[in-house]
Every structure is written in structure tokens, then in C-alpha cells.
Design an enzyme around this catalytic site. Structure first.
Site, PDB file in Angstrom:
ATOM      1  N   LYS A  68       0.867  -1.189   0.000  1.00 56.81           N
ATOM      2  CA  LYS A  68       0.000   0.000   0.000  1.00 56.81           C
ATOM      3  C   LYS A  68       0.890   1.220   0.000  1.00 56.81           C
ATOM      4  O   LYS A  68       1.976   1.210   0.587  1.00 56.81           O
ATOM      5  CB  LYS A  68      -0.881   0.010   1.259  1.00 56.81           C
TER       6      LYS A  68
HETATM    7  P1  NAD Z   1     -12.981   7.161  -2.919  1.00 56.82           P
HETATM    8  O1  NAD Z   1     -11.958   8.192  -2.659  1.00 56.82           O
HETATM    9  O2  NAD Z   1     -13.469   6.937  -4.295  1.00 56.82           O
HETATM   10  O3  NAD Z   1     -14.254   7.400  -1.964  1.00 56.82           O
HETATM   11  C1  NAD Z   1     -14.136   7.545  -0.579  1.00 56.82           C
HETATM   12  C2  NAD Z   1     -15.493   8.007  -0.034  1.00 56.82           C
HETATM   13  O4  NAD Z   1     -15.422   8.057   1.401  1.00 56.82           O
HETATM   14  C3  NAD Z   1     -15.903   9.397  -0.506  1.00 56.82           C
HETATM   15  O5  NAD Z   1     -17.295   9.415  -0.742  1.00 56.82           O
HETATM   16  C4  NAD Z   1     -15.559  10.273   0.697  1.00 56.82           C
HETATM   17  O6  NAD Z   1     -16.324  11.475   0.752  1.00 56.82           O
HETATM   18  C5  NAD Z   1     -15.912   9.341   1.828  1.00 56.82           C
HETATM   19  N1  NAD Z   1     -15.308   9.706   3.105  1.00 56.82           N
HETATM   20  C6  NAD Z   1     -14.038  10.132   3.326  1.00 56.82           C
HETATM   21  N2  NAD Z   1     -13.872  10.410   4.626  1.00 56.82           N
HETATM   22  C7  NAD Z   1     -15.052  10.147   5.244  1.00 56.82           C
HETATM   23  C8  NAD Z   1     -15.504  10.237   6.582  1.00 56.82           C
HETATM   24  N3  NAD Z   1     -14.701  10.655   7.556  1.00 56.82           N
HETATM   25  N4  NAD Z   1     -16.786   9.894   6.845  1.00 56.82           N
HETATM   26  C9  NAD Z   1     -17.612   9.474   5.862  1.00 56.82           C
HETATM   27  N5  NAD Z   1     -17.234   9.363   4.577  1.00 56.82           N
HETATM   28  C10 NAD Z   1     -15.966   9.700   4.271  1.00 56.82           C
HETATM   29  O7  NAD Z   1     -12.361   5.793  -2.320  1.00 56.82           O
HETATM   30  P2  NAD Z   1     -12.750   4.297  -2.706  1.00 56.82           P
HETATM   31  O8  NAD Z   1     -11.808   3.820  -3.720  1.00 56.82           O
HETATM   32  O9  NAD Z   1     -14.211   4.190  -2.903  1.00 56.82           O
HETATM   33  O10 NAD Z   1     -12.359   3.543  -1.333  1.00 56.82           O
HETATM   34  C11 NAD Z   1     -13.252   3.462  -0.218  1.00 56.82           C
HETATM   35  C12 NAD Z   1     -12.792   2.350   0.698  1.00 56.82           C
HETATM   36  O11 NAD Z   1     -12.779   1.101  -0.037  1.00 56.82           O
HETATM   37  C13 NAD Z   1     -11.378   2.484   1.260  1.00 56.82           C
HETATM   38  O12 NAD Z   1     -11.329   1.880   2.533  1.00 56.82           O
HETATM   39  C14 NAD Z   1     -10.538   1.676   0.294  1.00 56.82           C
HETATM   40  O13 NAD Z   1      -9.311   1.249   0.856  1.00 56.82           O
HETATM   41  C15 NAD Z   1     -11.486   0.518   0.046  1.00 56.82           C
HETATM   42  N6  NAD Z   1     -11.233  -0.240  -1.193  1.00 56.82           N
HETATM   43  C16 NAD Z   1     -11.188   0.373  -2.404  1.00 56.82           C
HETATM   44  C17 NAD Z   1     -10.998  -0.391  -3.549  1.00 56.82           C
HETATM   45  C18 NAD Z   1     -11.010   0.208  -4.931  1.00 56.82           C
HETATM   46  O14 NAD Z   1     -10.973  -0.573  -5.900  1.00 56.82           O
HETATM   47  N7  NAD Z   1     -11.086   1.509  -5.098  1.00 56.82           N
HETATM   48  C19 NAD Z   1     -10.818  -1.782  -3.440  1.00 56.82           C
HETATM   49  C20 NAD Z   1     -10.893  -2.379  -2.182  1.00 56.82           C
HETATM   50  C21 NAD Z   1     -11.107  -1.588  -1.061  1.00 56.82           C
END
Ligand code: NAD
Length: 443
Positions: free
Chosen positions: A129
């Protein structure tokens, strides 16, 4: 690190016990929490001391500082990271996060989770990461491009198509990956350039991405929820759900669940929370977020507080924002049947125990949110073979793979009489241990 030390650290980590749910629980240390989960699974499968010790620390932790010219002509020094946790099963693999709260320990926890995730699903990758500690919302597109390119340059040969392959995470997207790819390609001899395309996955389609990658994590979550519903004899058509975080993972999960007849009743992001018991249109909400950056000002809903959000009645809850959002208070307030961890590490161990006591099922992150790394693997393979797989093929492979692993975890949890997270870790650890025992430890 010795097992007893890990146990001590886990106990010492701050918990949500004193938090009011109007605010997120004070953040504990994700790394020690992930170590605690490793500890539990290691005991369940009697993991060898040697392998346990190796897995207790990442192989490499890289911190880089690099200057970037801002639009106003001033320079700012940025701090970037790449944690390479383990590569016994294949190249390091894991996302790049842009967020102001990024820390080394957070990335160590997330990198370790990537190792367990790849191993659990038998994807021939390891775990890593990375990230940059800054708020991307405060920067123009030009600044984001220069920050990304300087970070890539600073990482240099520490990433590569056969050694460490980044992907999008919080605050990054397909465009970010294309900048990384282009910078990396330009740092190589021209004859090698095209072989460098697969240094990152999650790219845009035009620049070598895979069909189905953008929605893959959400799609994978829904496959797991569908399997859970079959097992519980629960009808998703006519059910309700709520999502925390409406970025890549949250919005795609919501759109796909809506197709199955489930209604989105509450949602929140970094700015605030909204609800509508009659249902929110996930597609229109995603368009609104693309235009305004947040769900908060969406018209067809009532603004609610964080406390009310966690107490909303809904059948399914998908945390899809940041880690450690579900503390003891939230676990006591939740009125759902299942928590499907779209986010990495959203639940404190103490909260997990409360959910179990209350009969709320928990589908662990390394099982349910792995659609992204799975289709990343497909993208990497397509780049390597100079192929382009049709969307239907990607989706079919993803569905079969997710459902197969879900069944394995469920069976193992029943056999070992442990929770789904411990079973998922245990399957991954077993694969890693076998590889170490066959290869031995050099020299
Ligand atoms: P992103 O940046 O596209 O979206 C993140 C979202 O979380 C946004 O809507 C943001 O406003 C919200 N957010 C941020 N801080 C917040 C808070 N304090 N309270 C409430 N909402 C909040 O990110 P993503 O890619 O959707 O990732 C989201 C989660 O999923 C993370 O934990 C990431 O590690 C995990 N994840 C992502 C992927 C991927 O393919 N993108 C894969 C596996 C896991």
C-alpha cells in the site's frame, strides 16, 4: 514481532468505548488491529512461529519527500510512502491513497491486508500500500498531475510491472494511474516502454485498463451479499441498504444493489449524511457527487447526523469510506442484518464482538472487497498478453471467483467454528505458510 507483543499492542490501541456516535471514534492504530486479527487466525490454524514472525512486519517501508511547484509559483514539499508487506506469492500489489491523514502505520495495516486478500483468493500477488499525505481536494488538476509524477519519479525502480504494481484507492482514480504509468514509461528505454504499461492497474480503458475494473470492487461486494442472502434465505428484492462513503466503492455497490431491487435509504460521505426512507436514486446521486463533490446537498433527501445515520433501519450496511468508522457505539446502534465491509478495516475488534452478540453478520473486508484486486489481476494479464477481454468475460470470471472463495470461507468458518474473518485469514495464511515451507528461508 513476538505474539505476546502483538497482543499487548492490540490491547493498548485506543478504542471507541468513550466515543459519542455524533463523531467518528478516535482513530486507533490500524496496524496493531490488523496484527491482532493475524494473531487470532494464526492461533486458529497453528501457524508456524517462523512464518508468523516474518508476516508481523512489512518487508520494506519506503518514505520519500519531493518538491512540487504549485499553480501560484510556490513550491511545497510532499511526503509519500510505499509499504511492501509481502511478496512470497507474487509481485507486491496494492492501492495508492491520497489523504491528509495517511500515516505509515495505516499503510502497514492496509498493506498487510492486501497480502491476506491476495492469498485468500489465490491471486498470484503479494501485498502493498502507498500514498501521499495531503488533501487532493485542495489542488487543481495540474497540481495533482505534477504531485503524482514527482511521487512516481521518487519511487523510481521500487515499483515495476513484475515487482510492485499500484492501483487506485481513496483519493486516486484511473487518471492518477495513467499519470503514474506514463511517468514510469518515460523513465525507461524506449524499447521497453510498452512492457511497462502494466506497472499499474485500474487505468482508464483508453490507456490499457480493463473493462469492468472501475465497478469491480462494488460488483464483488454484491456477489458476496448475494451469496450471504442465499445462505440466510433472505430476499434482496424489496430489501433496504445504507452506505457510508459514496466514492468508487460506495457508488458502484449502490447502483448494482439497486438493480437487484434493494433500496438505498441512507448515505454519507466526508461532508455529511442524508436519508430518504422512500429511497435515493443511486445513479442520480452519483451524478450529483460528480458535479458537487459530495452527497450532502442532494435535494431529494433529508440531512441527518452521523448518529442518526448509524441508527437507521436498513437490512444491509456497506461501510465504503475510511477505516475504523464502526466503534462500540456504532455497533450498538446499527439496525441491520449484515455489515459487508467495502472499506478496508472499517470495524474495531470490540465493535465486531458487539455485532456478533447482537446476531448481526459481518462479511470481512479481505473477502468482500477483493473484486478490485481480482480485476486488477485480469488487467495485468491482458496487458501482459496484449489482449482485451470483453466486459462479459471479465464479469463472468469475477463472479465465479468471488462466489467460489465465499463458499470456501463459509465452509471453513463452519468447520473451524470461527468467525468469517478468522476463516478468511486462515485460508490465506495456510497458502502463505505452504509456500514458505516449500521454499525455505534464504540462505
Ligand atoms: P474514494 O476516494 O473513491 O471514496 C471515498 C469516499 O469516502 C468518498 O465518498 C468520501 O467522501 C468518503 N469519506 C471520506 N472520509 C469520510 C468520513 N470521515 N466519513 C464518511 N465518509 C468519508 O475511495 P474508494 O476507492 O471508494 O475507497 C473506499 C474504501 O474502499 C477504502 O477503505 C478503500 O481502501 C477501500 N477499497 C477500495 C478499492 C477500490 O478498488 N477503489 C478496493 C478495495 C477496497
Amino acid at each position: 514481532m513476538a505474539q505476546s507483543e502483538v497482543a499487548k499492542q492490540t490491547k493498548a490501541a485506543p478504542t471507541a468505548s468513550v466515543a459519542s456516535s455524533t463523531e467518528a471514534p478516535p482513530k486507533g492504530n490500524l496496524y496493531t488491529i490488523v496484527q491482532g486479527q493475524l494473531d487470532k487466525a494464526a492461533k486458529a490454524v497453528n501457524l508456524s512461529r517462523e512464518v508468523y514472525t516474518i508476516l508481523s512486519q512489512p518487508k520494506n517501508e519506503l518514505i520519500v519527500h519531493f518538491p512540487v511547484r504549485l499553480d501560484d509559483g510556490n513550491y511545497r514539499l510532499f511526503k509519500g510512502y510505499r509499504v511492501q508487506h509481502n511478496n512470497i506469492l507474487g509481485p507486491y500489489k496494492g492501492g495508492i491513497r491520497y489523504h491528509e491523514d495517511v500515516t505509515l502505520d495505516e499503510l502497514k495495516g492496509l498493506g498487510a491486508s492486501m497480502t491476506w486478500k491476495s492469498a485468500l483468493h489465490d491471486i498470484p500477488f503479494g501485498g502493498a500500500k502507498g500514498g501521499i499525505k495531503f488533501n487532493p481536494r485542495l489542488h487543481s488538476k495540474g497540481e495533482l498531475e505534477r504531485i503524482t509524477r514527482r511521487y512516481t519519479h521518487a519511487l523510481g525502480g521500487n515499483i515495476g510491472p513484475e515487482s510492485d504494481i499500484p492501483a487506485p484507492d481513496v483519493g486516486t482514480n484511473g487518471q492518477t494511474m495513467v499519470w503514474i504509468m506514463d511517468t514510469f514509461m518515460n523513465m525507461r528505454e524506449s524499447s521497453d516502454k510498452n512492457a511497462m504499461r502494466r506497472v499499474v492497474t485500474g487505468k482508464t480503458i483508453n490507456s490499457g485498463g480493463s473493462y469492468g475494473r472501475e465497478s469491480a470492487t462494488g460488483q464483488g461486494i454484491v456477489h458476496c451479499i448475494t451469496e450471504w442472502a442465499k445462505h440466510r434465505r433472505f430476499n434482496l428484492n424489496g430489501s433496504s441498504f445504507m452506505v457510508q462513503g459514496f466514492g468508487n466503492v460506495g457508488s458502484h455497490t449502490a447502483k448494482i444493489l439497486a438493480k437487484l431491487g434493494s433500496t438505498l435509504v441512507a448515505v454519507g460521505d466526508y461532508k455529511g449524511y442524508i436519508a430518504n426512507p422512500e429511497g435515493l436514486n443511486a445513479h442520480k446521486l452519483a451524478e450529483h457527487v460528480a458535479q458537487t463533490g459530495s452527497v450532502e446537498s442532494y435535494k431529494h433527501a433529508r440531512v441527518i447526523g452521523r448518529e442518526e445515520f448509524f441508527a437507521t433501519e436498513a437490512d444491509l450496511f456497506i461501510p465504503a469510506a475510511l477505516e475504523l468508522e464502526i466503534g462500540e457505539t456504532e455497533a450498538k446502534n446499527l439496525r441491520c442484518k449484515v455489515v459487508a465491509e467495502g472499506a478496508n478495516g472499517p470495524t474495531y475488534p470490540e465493535a465486531e464482538a458487539i455485532l456478533a452478540e447482537r446476531g448481526i453478520d459481518l462479511l470481512p473486508d479481505i473477502l468482500v472487497n477483493s473484486g478490485g484486486v481480482m480485476v486488477s489481476y485480469f488487467e495485468w494479464l491482458q496487458n501482459k498478453r496484449a489482449e482485451r477481454w470483453p466486459l462479459e468475460e471479465v464479469e463472468q470470471r469475477l463472479e465465479e471467483w468471488m462466489k467460489r472463495t465465499f463458499g470456501q470461507v463459509q465452509d471453513f468458518a463452519e468447520e473451524l467454528k470461527v468467525d468469517m474473518r478468522t476463516a478468511a485469514y486462515a485460508i490465506g495464511l495456510d497458502r502463505i505458510e505452504k509456500a514458505y515451507s516449500e521454499r525455505g528461508i534464504f540462505p
